[in-house]
Design an enzyme around this catalytic site. Sequence first.
Site, PDB file in Angstrom:
ATOM      1  N   HIS A   1      -1.363  -2.642  14.721  1.00 38.32           N
ATOM      2  CA  HIS A   1      -1.145  -3.304  13.440  1.00 38.32           C
ATOM      3  C   HIS A   1       0.051  -4.264  13.461  1.00 38.32           C
ATOM      4  CE1 HIS A   1      -0.178  -3.336   8.984  1.00 38.32           C
ATOM      5  NE2 HIS A   1      -1.481  -3.539   8.969  1.00 38.32           N
TER       6      HIS A   1
ATOM      7  N   ARG B   1       0.875  -1.182   0.000  1.00 44.81           N
ATOM      8  CA  ARG B   1       0.000   0.000   0.000  1.00 44.81           C
ATOM      9  C   ARG B   1       0.905   1.223   0.000  1.00 44.81           C
ATOM     10  NH1 ARG B   1      -5.244  -1.508   0.810  1.00 44.81           N
ATOM     11  NH2 ARG B   1      -5.639  -3.410   2.021  1.00 44.81           N
TER      12      ARG B   1
ATOM     13  N   TYR C   1      -0.650   3.869  12.433  1.00 43.82           N
ATOM     14  CA  TYR C   1      -0.628   2.445  12.745  1.00 43.82           C
ATOM     15  C   TYR C   1       0.577   2.124  13.624  1.00 43.82           C
ATOM     16  CZ  TYR C   1      -3.782   1.709   8.692  1.00 43.82           C
ATOM     17  OH  TYR C   1      -4.815   1.740   7.798  1.00 43.82           O
TER      18      TYR C   1
ATOM     19  N   ARG D   1      -6.369  -4.088  -1.818  1.00 41.15           N
ATOM     20  CA  ARG D   1      -7.752  -3.627  -1.888  1.00 41.15           C
ATOM     21  C   ARG D   1      -7.901  -2.120  -1.719  1.00 41.15           C
ATOM     22  NH1 ARG D   1     -10.888  -7.449   1.558  1.00 41.15           N
ATOM     23  NH2 ARG D   1     -10.631  -6.047   3.314  1.00 41.15           N
TER      24      ARG D   1
ATOM     25  N   HIS E   1       2.488  -9.696   0.194  1.00 41.94           N
ATOM     26  CA  HIS E   1       2.067  -8.890   1.339  1.00 41.94           C
ATOM     27  C   HIS E   1       3.226  -8.567   2.273  1.00 41.94           C
ATOM     28  CE1 HIS E   1      -0.188  -8.289   5.262  1.00 41.94           C
ATOM     29  NE2 HIS E   1      -0.801  -7.447   4.464  1.00 41.94           N
TER      30      HIS E   1
ATOM     31  N   ARG F   1      -6.387  -7.642  17.509  1.00 42.03           N
ATOM     32  CA  ARG F   1      -7.140  -6.406  17.296  1.00 42.03           C
ATOM     33  C   ARG F   1      -8.514  -6.644  16.678  1.00 42.03           C
ATOM     34  NH1 ARG F   1      -5.077  -3.640  12.548  1.00 42.03           N
ATOM     35  NH2 ARG F   1      -6.926  -4.407  11.487  1.00 42.03           N
TER      36      ARG F   1
END
Length: 690
Positions: free
Chosen positions: A593, A378, A472, A408, A438, A568
Amino acid sequence: MPTELIKRDSSWLEFNARVLQEASDPRVPLYERIRFLAIYSSNLDEFYRVRVSSLRQFKKLPKTERRELFDFKPKRELKDIRAAVYRQQEEFGRIFREEILPQLRDENIHLIHSDQMTKSQRAFAADHFDHHISPHLELHWLATDEDGERELPYLDDGQLCLAVSMNEPEAEETGEIALVPIPVKQTGRFVVLPSPEKDAEGYYVIFTDSVIRANLSRWMDRRTDFGYSFKLSRDAELYIDNEFDGDLLRKIERSLSNRDTGLPTRFLYDGDMPSWMLKRLKTALKLSKYDMIPGARYHNFNDFFSFPQPPGSDALAYPPMPPLPHPKLEGADSLMEVIQHTDVLLSFPYQKYDYVPELIREAADHPEVTTIRITLYRVAKKSQVVQNLLYALQQGKKIEAFVEAKARFDEASNLYWGKEMTEAGAYVRYSYPAVKVHTKLLHIERRTGQGETVHYSYIGTGNFNEKTSKLYTDHALLTCRPKLGKDVERVFDLLRGKLILPRCKHLLVAPFNLESEFLALIDREIETAKSGGHAYLFLKMNSLEEPTMIQKLRQAARAGVEVRLIVRGICRLVPKEEENIQIISIIDRFLEHARVFIFGNNGDELVYIGSADWMNRNLYRRVEVVTPIYDHLIKLELRRIMDMQWRDNQRARLIQHGKLNDYREPLATDGHFRAQMDIYDYFQGQLAEV
């Protein structure tokens, strides 16, 4: 023995309920409570775009195919989701009406309706409407019975719209409805009005919706009755590859090959909307009863991220917590030299993210650096990381970037920067069709004058994203250890297609050895417990969903292993009181995170950090990397941070049957511990010691 798992969607909705708790918590500053309402709304929008849209598509399949493909009933799931969301929306409305609005008024901040404006405010609003709103308005008419061929205007996902009824005899007979989309992107959602003379110190805000309502008749040159707001959530791209794989994925894709895309998945409407109008809109938009969610007059509360705040009202928000300098990196002549001498742990947002793009810049200028490799999942719209990679290209460095094309809702930013790097001469490879990249890796390769290769590696839990690094909580290891650097290089060789199996000796890499290594580490704790030793697991992740891992945790607990988890979000394991498992979830000003995994190892703790949650997709269908921590001081620091989170008795909730989402209550002998504040103080204390 308990073996059942909580439904994934139910668990996610319980996570969003914890967000809603923050909005209702009087200990949270007023404007932060408003922000949590916005977060809740934004989360729910994404849930409908992705999860609910998938279930809607599954529901359309013939019953025989549904039974063959799924172990759940999509229609039943949708019904349960609707019931849970309805309850939460009721609580959402109560918090806003009975808590937020009165407390705003107590602060002399007034969010008013169009009929509450004074004469001077109406004049200001009319002028604002004419100059800043009306140029962006569009007027559409819903087809009447006599005009059934009129095409319905396309409304974007998340589009706010007013359904306007006419106060005219003919229009009332025909049921004429005007549709006026609210152009929030162009106009903003709020207008600050001048204070009335009788309350010169007051701060008055009005919705753009209300300004439009107040001027509709004049703008349309018609007698309008009222504009009832509604919002559509549309079907996003079907991200079924996040949930299924192999033959099952291919069967679902074949079954849904002719699916309708972009159809509405949720119709959130003003509960006061007349039934005749609601019925006509339901028919025109091809909605089912499962899509219909009644609400209050105003929707799209994610716009409250930008709710205006009066000057001089800083006390209504959290005090600033600026990222702190790292004691080893701040002011260093060379970041690369520091990393070459010692491992470094960065913890965001407590510490500055600036060191990451600075490291890339330094590598770009270093004459012995040959190659920089990075994974981008991202990417920030304004990315200094990528800008410095482009600079490195100008300096003659070889750049290899592995860009996830299906992160996404971040595809546009990722593809933009991928194109920029490609055009500048970088080697850019996009993700594989069935496997997402990822992992969070940076690898800098340096060839010394003596012909030696030095590896500078960054292995993190969060994205290379300057914006989210301020929001985060994440960790990143910076290291020059050859054994880790060579493994990182193997992962990049895998991504480039040079290797089929990375065969890493130290890193845990999905979808290859990550699950098996984690299972082996848990088995080791089970053996320690059976032999009478002190065995424990202390794990932190965003989501715990994969049944294999959950069953292994339960097996360990039954064997006497102490199991403590900080989760979380989604947590399909909700232990019974008799289970030897404790789980908490922390929701606070920053989004938790980080992924941290601690294993007792018979008194010699093993500590790992990385990008992988314990979800099916992370273990089996994504390239993920988890690294062991070898530096003794960093192991102690991570353990201390985990301990501070575990003792939290201000923002920690219990994940347990019968106490789900209950705040952990401090004992009379306890102090007040709030992990995020305590961790920030811990890092401030480190600076004082230098």
